[in-house]
Design a protein around this motif. Structure first.
Motif, short mmCIF file in Angstrom:
data_model
loop_
_atom_site.label_atom_id
_atom_site.label_comp_id
_atom_site.label_asym_id
_atom_site.label_seq_id
_atom_site.Cartn_x
_atom_site.Cartn_y
_atom_site.Cartn_z
N VAL A 168 15.97 -43.49 -11.72
CA VAL A 168 15.00 -44.36 -10.68
C VAL A 168 13.74 -43.07 -10.45
O VAL A 168 13.92 -42.46 -9.63
N THR A 183 25.50 -52.95 -8.78
CA THR A 183 25.15 -54.10 -9.59
C THR A 183 25.59 -55.13 -8.88
O THR A 183 26.15 -54.53 -7.77
N TYR A 200 22.85 -56.84 -13.63
CA TYR A 200 21.50 -56.35 -13.24
C TYR A 200 22.16 -54.93 -12.50
O TYR A 200 22.95 -55.98 -11.00
N ASN A 202 21.11 -53.63 -7.94
CA ASN A 202 20.68 -54.35 -7.08
C ASN A 202 19.73 -52.91 -5.96
O ASN A 202 20.67 -51.87 -5.69
N LYS A 203 18.86 -53.25 -6.12
CA LYS A 203 17.63 -52.24 -5.67
C LYS A 203 17.67 -52.07 -3.54
O LYS A 203 17.33 -51.14 -3.66
N THR A 210 11.55 -48.43 -8.18
CA THR A 210 12.09 -48.72 -9.79
C THR A 210 12.50 -48.16 -9.78
O THR A 210 13.21 -47.02 -10.22
N ILE A 211 13.79 -48.71 -11.03
CA ILE A 211 14.12 -48.96 -12.24
C ILE A 211 14.58 -48.73 -13.22
O ILE A 211 14.09 -50.16 -13.86
N TYR A 212 14.72 -47.73 -13.87
CA TYR A 212 15.40 -47.95 -15.45
C TYR A 212 15.92 -47.38 -16.56
O TYR A 212 16.29 -46.49 -16.13
N PRO A 213 16.77 -48.44 -17.15
CA PRO A 213 16.75 -50.41 -16.95
C PRO A 213 16.93 -50.50 -16.14
O PRO A 213 18.23 -50.24 -14.70
N THR A 214 16.66 -51.47 -16.24
CA THR A 214 17.61 -52.72 -15.03
C THR A 214 18.74 -52.99 -14.96
O THR A 214 18.90 -53.88 -14.08
N PHE A 215 19.66 -52.79 -15.92
CA PHE A 215 21.12 -54.08 -15.85
C PHE A 215 21.48 -52.84 -17.10
O PHE A 215 21.29 -51.23 -17.38
#
Length: 315
Positions: A168, A183, A200, A202-203, A210-215
């Motif tokens: 994050v 998720t 995926y 949930n922000k 930003t999130i990496y990875p997004t899933f």
């Protein structure tokens, strides 16, 4: 007193008047829905082209008011099916300043709507941002699910995520408050086999991170479950000041659900049930509630008999 009678001529005039009134209303309605008018619509906002070197806090709400030109008919249909539109805001301009002006982005915003819906203004017209120190942190992934299982089936093991942790990035004060990321809800009906799916993250409407990875790939082990019954001896707590304490009965019967493959794995030694004498000292209760203090993972207790026991105390 006799009521005055309405003559045929008068009734005909009233009918003609009402017919004309109805036709006028229909004509006005057709004119109103066929002409273009300006309407105000509330819309949520999300951000794209976020500067990588900056972390930011929006200084206003994440909802704006859009002034849109569209036909009355389209607006009428939108009222019948109300939904909150969403617009994307290009933050590329934050590389050189701390605000974004919607007037400069009307072309970009209009491309997000059908051609016959023209956005002519957004209120507020300017979005301001507060920049702060950017940081990174790895947080665990937590799977959310709402699953209906086939009869005699259920979760029989630990839910696994791949990757287990995601990175994050965002303002220090926001990232520090994120202990985990959930998720999107995984759903299923009449499930009887293992679940493997991509979910995926949930922000929770935090547009400035930003999130990496997004899933994450989520695996939920599912198998057949059955009932098992064990007898547990009761343990006493806070009873050392008494010569002896005896419960009646001295054991309880516990019924729980366990996976078929682990049926022989769990026994009464893996559970613990206690009664607390402090409850009697403080509240002078007539019987003591049984408290389960140890239950193995993935064993779901469905009944306990009895739930309260009588007791005898020798001081």
């Amino acid at each position: 007193m006799a009521q005055p009678r309405i003559t045929k001529t008068r009734r005909r005039k009233i009918a003609i008047f009402l017919r004309c009134l109805g036709l006028s209303f229909i004509a006005w309605l057709l004119f109103a829905v066929s002409t273009e008018q300006i309407f105000r619509i509330d819309a949520g906002i999300s951000y794209v082209n976020i500067p990588e070197s900056k972390a930011f806090h929006p200084l206003q709400s994440d909802t704006v008011s859009i002034r849109m030109r569209m036909s009355g008919w389209k607006m009428f249909m939108k009222r019948l099916r109300p939904d909150t539109p969403h617009i994307q805001v290009d933050l590329n301009g934050l590389r050189t300043r701390n605000y974004i002006v919607f007037t400069n982005q009307l072309g970009y915003i209009n491309r997000q709507f059908p051609a016959d819906n023209q956005v002519i203004g957004v209120s507020p017209d300017t979005l301001y941002f507060d920049f702060s120190k950017q940081t990174q942190r790895k947080v665990p992934v937590r799977a959310l699910y709402d699953i209906q299982f086939k009869k005699q089936y259920g979760i029989i093991g630990d839910t696994r995520a791949n990757p287990e942790y995601v990175t994050v990035t965002g303002p220090l004060e926001d990232v520090a408050n994120i202990d985990y990321l959930e998720t999107d809800t995984i759903r299923g009906i009449d499930v009887a086999t293992d679940i493997r799916t991509i979910a995926y993250l949930n922000k929770h409407q935090k547009n400035n991170i930003t999130i990496y990875p997004t899933f994450s790939e989520i695996t939920i082990p599912v198998g057949e479950i059955t009932e098992k019954v064990v007898e547990l001896p009761l343990k006493m707590e806070n009873a050392s000041r008494y010569t002896s304490v005896r419960t009646l009965p001295s054991k309880i019967k516990l019924t729980f659900l366990v996976s078929l493959k682990d049926y022989n794995k769990w026994s009464s030694r893996d559970f613990e049930a206690v009664v607390d004498m402090e409850n009697w000292e403080k509240n002078k209760v007539q019987n003591l509630p049984v408290i389960l203090t140890k239950v193995p993972e993935h064993c779901h207790v469905i009944s306990m008999e009895p739930q309260n026991v009588d007791f005898f105390v020798r001081r």
